[in-house]
Design an enzyme around this catalytic site. Sequence first.
Site, mmCIF file in Angstrom:
data_model
loop_
_atom_site.group_PDB
_atom_site.id
_atom_site.type_symbol
_atom_site.label_atom_id
_atom_site.label_comp_id
_atom_site.label_asym_id
_atom_site.label_seq_id
_atom_site.Cartn_x
_atom_site.Cartn_y
_atom_site.Cartn_z
ATOM 1 N N ASN A 412 21.200 95.758 97.771
ATOM 2 C CA ASN A 412 20.824 94.394 97.407
ATOM 3 C C ASN A 412 19.998 93.660 98.453
ATOM 4 O O ASN A 412 19.481 92.592 98.152
ATOM 5 C CB ASN A 412 22.088 93.564 97.125
ATOM 6 C CG ASN A 412 22.805 94.002 95.874
ATOM 7 O OD1 ASN A 412 22.480 93.572 94.771
ATOM 8 N ND2 ASN A 412 23.783 94.874 96.017
ATOM 9 N N ASN A 414 17.213 94.892 100.016
ATOM 10 C CA ASN A 414 15.810 95.262 99.890
ATOM 11 C C ASN A 414 15.602 95.832 98.494
ATOM 12 O O ASN A 414 15.644 97.052 98.288
ATOM 13 C CB ASN A 414 15.438 96.285 100.968
ATOM 14 C CG ASN A 414 13.943 96.528 101.054
ATOM 15 O OD1 ASN A 414 13.199 96.206 100.141
ATOM 16 N ND2 ASN A 414 13.494 97.097 102.157
ATOM 17 N N HIS A 451 13.235 105.484 108.853
ATOM 18 C CA HIS A 451 13.559 104.577 109.959
ATOM 19 C C HIS A 451 13.214 105.218 111.297
ATOM 20 O O HIS A 451 12.645 104.561 112.183
ATOM 21 C CB HIS A 451 15.046 104.197 109.917
ATOM 22 C CG HIS A 451 15.374 103.098 108.962
ATOM 23 N ND1 HIS A 451 15.454 103.281 107.610
ATOM 24 C CD2 HIS A 451 15.630 101.775 109.165
ATOM 25 C CE1 HIS A 451 15.760 102.150 107.013
ATOM 26 N NE2 HIS A 451 15.866 101.206 107.934
ATOM 27 N N TYR A 513 11.245 100.503 127.816
ATOM 28 C CA TYR A 513 11.021 99.730 129.041
ATOM 29 C C TYR A 513 11.396 100.540 130.283
ATOM 30 O O TYR A 513 10.766 100.421 131.337
ATOM 31 C CB TYR A 513 11.818 98.424 128.998
ATOM 32 C CG TYR A 513 11.044 97.282 128.384
ATOM 33 C CD1 TYR A 513 10.384 96.366 129.182
ATOM 34 C CD2 TYR A 513 10.972 97.122 127.011
ATOM 35 C CE1 TYR A 513 9.669 95.313 128.629
ATOM 36 C CE2 TYR A 513 10.255 96.079 126.443
ATOM 37 C CZ TYR A 513 9.607 95.174 127.261
ATOM 38 O OH TYR A 513 8.882 94.142 126.700
#
Length: 521
Positions: A412, A414, A451, A513
């Site tokens: 729900n 996306n 992802h 980083y």
Amino acid sequence: MSEKRGPTTRQRRTTIHGGGEAVSEKQVNGSKWHGGGEKPPRGPGKKKTDEGSRHASDNGNVYREMGMSGRQQQVTDSPRKQRSALEEINEGLSCHVLQESLLSSASGYSNYRGILNWCVVMLVLSNARLFLENIIKYGILVDPIQVVSLFLKDPYSWPAACLIIASNVFILAALYTERRLAVGTISESVGLMLHVFNLTAMFIFPTTTVLILTSITPVGSVLSLLTYTVLILKLYSYQDTNRWCREIRQAKAKRLTRSYSCPSVAQSNGSAVHTNVSYPGNLTHRDMYYYIFAPTLCYQLNFPRSPRIRKRFLMRRLFEMLFFMQLLVGLIQQWMVPTIQNSMKPFQEMDFSRMVERLLKLAVPNHLIWLIFFYWFFHSSLNFVAELLQFGDREFYRDWWNSESVTYFWSNWNIPVHKWCLRHFYKPMLRRGVNKILAQTAVFLVSAFFHEYLVSVPLKMFRLWAFMGMMAQVPLALFVGRFLNGNYGNAAVWMSLIIGQPVAVLMYVHDYYVIHYGSST
């Protein structure tokens, strides 16, 4: 004397009869007639006297009955009146009734708006304190010019934009392949091979470009790969839907189903007239590019269209897009970047307690940024594009914040991706006899792959944090669905959002980083 008393006596009898004293009148009149030596007259006079006496006796009986009933009613009503009077007195003196406390579940009370407002006020105050603390400690770090450097290293070199423009080659290749299939110049097997080759090239080409090209920035790489990923899903749905239409046409169906096509009729929607098309009349450049820019991943021949473009609605969404974009950039520069930089040393020293403290400290701003991003993209941006194109289906999300299970959240939050997975991946697997649990796991596997693809390739490092985080949703969904219900399930979903997924993304950023800026610190 007797003649003179006659009328007087008759008038007197009448008067006494009207008074209801007929018995005494008869005695008086009788003594009069007998005293005069005459017989009483017979006829109407006697009848009137008898009727009067009967009437008087009847009235007396009625009055007696009414009197008795009245006394009985007074006797009956008097206890009721006494009880009602006592109840009124008790009600006036009592102040307690049988009732539950408002916060008890048995009370049925559900209006917690004031508590919600209190939570919002506390959230604003606590974040205002953190914001002031950040300003005092680091000063103003927001730099709009620095945002440009996130997209471009060289102002004369735009690799991400060129990569996105090059995607038109793959879009037109899919269109021309469908045209050849529609007229029958190529077979279905050849058309399938061409589509597979086109989709594979759409995956390999941007990936190779991002990994080889040094002038492209991580942010530009994310935008490019995200664009190609969306196009891959769109073109897969495009070829799948057109194949269904060919199968229906080859089966000589008289009428196509509404999901695939409609009769060729023109319908007026406000100022514009939209013509519904049927296969293969949809294989045009106009139809293809409308679908490419439409806020959906699932293709159909005739999309629902809104009657007109609402200019006020459009301007509100545009203002929200600009405002929240600046807010996101400011929060990342002012809040996220300093915290990430300060978290490098605990990770390098592997100080577990400080690592947990830094991750929790990063989870709050990361989650806030994720919520703002959700509203910016799924509400403001997609509604802006939909209003501009008069795209009628605006269900881009549902009430995922009320999710009591992990599967409900992923179904729900996306809706465009959920519809694509349901239509082109999950249901086809079920039709082929695949187990439901296995099909759901396969959907999570594909989602985890994309992802990982959208994070690892732009950062040019492969840690599998996103993949493992997504696959961890499968056992989490089984655990929450089995052991947690209602508010406990909703709390578990929120905990996974606040701590789970943002932690995986933050670990990628932290590793990036450490790799690029660790030596300077």
